[in-house]
Design a protein around this motif. Structure first.
Motif, PDB file in Angstrom:
ATOM      1  N   SER A   3     -48.047 -71.972  -2.335  1.00  0.00           N
ATOM      2  CA  SER A   3     -47.066 -71.586  -3.114  1.00  0.00           C
ATOM      3  C   SER A   3     -47.578 -70.483  -3.675  1.00  0.00           C
ATOM      4  O   SER A   3     -49.100 -70.641  -4.769  1.00  0.00           O
ATOM      5  N   ASP A   5     -46.869 -67.254  -6.806  1.00  0.00           N
ATOM      6  CA  ASP A   5     -46.265 -66.484  -7.206  1.00  0.00           C
ATOM      7  C   ASP A   5     -46.572 -65.295  -8.977  1.00  0.00           C
ATOM      8  O   ASP A   5     -47.717 -65.795  -8.910  1.00  0.00           O
ATOM      9  N   LYS A 108     -44.298 -62.296  -3.699  1.00  0.00           N
ATOM     10  CA  LYS A 108     -43.617 -61.083  -3.284  1.00  0.00           C
ATOM     11  C   LYS A 108     -43.922 -59.474  -4.236  1.00  0.00           C
ATOM     12  O   LYS A 108     -43.246 -58.698  -3.396  1.00  0.00           O
TER      13      LYS A 108
ATOM     14  N   LYS B  37     -40.794 -59.387   7.206  1.00  0.00           N
ATOM     15  CA  LYS B  37     -40.810 -58.745   6.092  1.00  0.00           C
ATOM     16  C   LYS B  37     -39.624 -57.968   5.322  1.00  0.00           C
ATOM     17  O   LYS B  37     -38.840 -56.971   5.725  1.00  0.00           O
ATOM     18  N   LYS B  38     -38.776 -59.340   4.415  1.00  0.00           N
ATOM     19  CA  LYS B  38     -37.395 -58.338   3.823  1.00  0.00           C
ATOM     20  C   LYS B  38     -37.414 -57.807   2.174  1.00  0.00           C
ATOM     21  O   LYS B  38     -38.508 -57.919   1.844  1.00  0.00           O
ATOM     22  N   ASN B  40     -38.765 -57.308  -0.611  1.00  0.00           N
ATOM     23  CA  ASN B  40     -38.737 -57.409  -2.054  1.00  0.00           C
ATOM     24  C   ASN B  40     -38.747 -58.681  -2.539  1.00  0.00           C
ATOM     25  O   ASN B  40     -38.277 -59.633  -3.110  1.00  0.00           O
ATOM     26  N   GLN B  41     -39.078 -59.331  -0.825  1.00  0.00           N
ATOM     27  CA  GLN B  41     -39.285 -61.201  -0.583  1.00  0.00           C
ATOM     28  C   GLN B  41     -40.799 -60.635  -0.416  1.00  0.00           C
ATOM     29  O   GLN B  41     -41.460 -59.034   0.151  1.00  0.00           O
ATOM     30  N   ALA B  42     -41.806 -61.647   0.716  1.00  0.00           N
ATOM     31  CA  ALA B  42     -43.082 -61.681   0.588  1.00  0.00           C
ATOM     32  C   ALA B  42     -42.897 -61.652   2.485  1.00  0.00           C
ATOM     33  O   ALA B  42     -41.687 -62.609   2.673  1.00  0.00           O
ATOM     34  N   LYS B  44     -43.662 -63.282   5.527  1.00  0.00           N
ATOM     35  CA  LYS B  44     -43.667 -64.912   5.422  1.00  0.00           C
ATOM     36  C   LYS B  44     -43.936 -64.966   7.377  1.00  0.00           C
ATOM     37  O   LYS B  44     -43.859 -64.137   8.316  1.00  0.00           O
TER      38      LYS B  44
END
Lengths: 116, 112
Positions: A3, A5, A108, B37-38, B40-42, B44
């Motif tokens: 992950s 962050d 993100k 990608k959506k 505010n998301q990473a 994927k």
């Protein structure tokens, strides 16, 4: 499991100030770490990477990043910041997904706004 | 030329209908990827081709299919679109592990 962050969703700073974007990761082995940038209206672009060797890696446009194994971080820096650095920055880790295959896991992203 | 191209740039689809997105690169890269990608998301990872071998992520295995008829082209296929498929779909290519990925501009899919 792996992950990434990026704790700061949005950072605003004045032109000429120092820019530092935080990135931490979780991965059980030696990571391959990347920074990508997306300028408004453009595709994601590679900025720099750490594979092995010197902890400080330099990339394009005056950016550099420091790999710190002790706290699992890969922070991106630039000084001084320029208004053209306004963009969204993504930290990513490439790690094993199974067998001999690797995958890129992104954070993100952090939106940087540099005001003149 | 380090460009990755994607078609179409925008796609409107109806719920339950199929969707086919296209990607191409001329860098002779062995590996081609599809990400979702959506906001505010990473990004994927959905799946990738290493040469002619397709690898799909476990959590999206049944939702997406792909084909790679030659080294330059790769498609992403959704058999029956649902509202949750509305997203930006990014295609990328690279030489392989530890090499940077080159991304296309994305296809924005809206499912109604």
């Amino acid at each position: 499991a792996q992950s990434v962050d990026q704790p700061d969703a949005h950072v605003t700073l004045y032109e000429g100030a120092s820019l530092e974007l935080r990135c931490s990761y979780s991965y059980s082995a030696a990571p391959y770490l990347f920074w990508y940038v997306q300028y408004p209206g453009q595709s994601l672009q590679f900025l720099l990477k750490y594979i092995t060797g010197d902890a400080v890696v330099k990339g394009t446009k005056g950016f550099e990043a420091e790999f710190r194994k002790s706290n699992s971080s890969f922070n991106l820096k630039k000084s001084p910041a320029h208004w053209s650095d306004s963009a969204k920055y993504f930290c990513a880790l490439e790690g094993l997904r199974g067998g001999s295959n690797y995958k890129l896991t992104f954070g993100k992203g952090t939106l940087i706004t540099v005001t003149p | 030329d380090t460009t990755v191209k994607q078609n179409p740039r925008y796609k409107l689809a109806r719920v339950g209908k199929p969707v086919n997105l296209i990607c191409s690169q001329t860098m002779n890269h062995d590996t081609m990827y599809w990400y979702q990608k959506k906001p505010n998301q990473a990004p994927k990872l959905l799946l990738f081709y290493y040469d002619k071998i397709l690898n799909r992520e476990a959590d999206t295995f049944e939702k997406f299919q792909s084909s790679r008829p030659n080294n330059s082209f790769c498609s992403l296929y959704i058999g029956s679109a649902g509202l949750e498929y509305s997203a930006m779909y990014l295609c990328a290519s690279s030489k392989g592990t530890a090499w940077e990925q080159y991304f296309g501009p994305g296809t924005r899919l809206t499912v109604l």
